[in-house]
Enzyme design. Structure first.
Site, short mmCIF file in Angstrom:
data_model
loop_
_atom_site.label_atom_id
_atom_site.label_comp_id
_atom_site.label_asym_id
_atom_site.label_seq_id
_atom_site.Cartn_x
_atom_site.Cartn_y
_atom_site.Cartn_z
CB SER A 77 -0.95 0.01 1.20
OG SER A 77 -0.22 -0.02 2.41
CB SER A 78 2.60 3.25 1.66
OG SER A 78 2.80 2.56 2.88
N GLY A 79 5.33 2.85 0.56
CA GLY A 79 6.72 2.61 0.91
C GLY A 79 7.45 1.62 0.04
CB SER A 105 15.07 -8.11 8.80
OG SER A 105 15.35 -7.93 10.16
CE1 TYR A 154 9.53 -2.71 12.64
CE2 TYR A 154 11.48 -1.51 13.36
CZ TYR A 154 10.74 -2.10 12.35
OH TYR A 154 11.21 -2.09 11.06
CE LYS A 158 10.67 -5.56 10.63
NZ LYS A 158 10.11 -6.21 9.42
CB THR A 179 8.62 4.86 3.77
OG1 THR A 179 8.89 4.36 5.09
CG2 THR A 179 9.70 4.34 2.81
#
Length: 292
Positions: free
Chosen positions: A23-25, A143, A157, A161, A192
């Site tokens: 959807s983005s980035g 990652s 977060y 990862k 982003t």
């Protein structure tokens, strides 16, 4: 599966590439770049309406929610029905929960791992039977440099990862005998929408009696205004995309591709420095709680 009209013919050596989180980035940019190289790209997102411009370019789009078993199973089945197998899976869907460990709710922590870890695992499980039958395939797990260290406010977060890194290491060895490559991409800060999403996880204005209130306010300011700029060392989505494309298409891929000098330098420092020295770097570069 909903292919767009006027899709360009695939190149003779084209691969079928399934990408999550388009959807983005970086996911969106990777879909466009691989499509332009002539690959059969299937771009997916939880909200398929966000993919309309990709469909207009001739890229096949599908709804895919990596926290929903039926959605994941249906998407992989649709791609295999059309193309026989997924040649390349790019596990890109993720977001960053940034809160103090004490402040996060169990529901928030579970949601972080459902997207960033369990979705990665399940997507790999779904495409691997087809890859094994074909005797070839590639799984690219996006990652982060976050998989190698963990700053204040980043426990969930970064630990997600860390998990992706560990899973990828085991999986790489397990599936190599079947002709399947597993590649990890480790972006540093990238320009982003990630920073804005991270800020959105930090809750609203802190309560007056919140022991982490000023910390959360300063952390949100850092992520919103300083962490994801060129001046801070962040790279463009286009730069990151070039590395992702290399990871997906190189004839003999490396196990890992780091993106950006900040990512390489930070991960090297974490590997070489004693914990006390690395903690000092974290204290200089991140806000900390201020006891009353």
């Amino acid at each position: 599966m909903t292919p767009a009209a006027s899709a360009a013919p695939a190149a003779p050596n084209a691969s079928t590439v399934l990408i999550t989180g388009c959807s983005s980035g970086m996911g969106r940019e990777a879909a466009i770049a691989l499509h332009r190289l002539g690959h059969r790209v299937v771009a997916t997102a939880r909200r398929p309406e966000t993919l309309a411009d990709l469909a207009a370019l001739g890229i096949t789009t599908l709804p895919l929610d990596v926290t929903d078993e039926q959605s994941m199973t249906a998407a992989v089945a649709a791609v295999e029905a059309e193309h026989g197998q997924v040649d390349v899976l790019i596990n890109n869907a993720a977001y960053g929960l940034h809160l103090p460990v004490e402040s996060a709710t169990p529901e928030e922590v579970r949601a972080q791992f459902e997207t960033n870890v369990f979705g990665v695992v399940r997507m790999a499980q779904l495409v691997l039977p087809g890859m094994r039958r074909a005797g070839r395939g590639r799984i690219v797990n996006i990652s982060s440099m976050a998989g190698r260290f963990s700053p204040p406010g980043g426990a969930f977060y970064h630990s997600s990862k860390h998990a992706v890194e560990a899973i990828s290491d085991s999986l790489r060895l397990e599936v190599a005998p079947f002709g399947v490559d597993v590649v990890v991409v480790q972006p540093g800060p990238t320009i982003t929408g990630f920073g804005a999403t991270a800020v959105g996880t930090m809750h609203g204005a802190p309560a007056a009696d919140d022991p982490y209130g000023s910390f959360r306010t300063r952390l949100a300011d850092m992520y919103a205004n300083r962490a994801f700029t060129r001046r801070s060392g962040a790279v463009s989505a286009e730069t990151a995309t070039r590395v992702i494309v290399r990871a997906a298409t190189a004839a003999r891929p490396r196990a890992r591709y780091a993106i950006g000098g900040l990512a390489r330098g930070t991960m090297l420092a974490k590997r070489l420095l004693p914990d006390a020295a690395f903690d000092a770097i974290m204290r200089r570069n991140f806000p900390l709680p201020e006891p009353a």
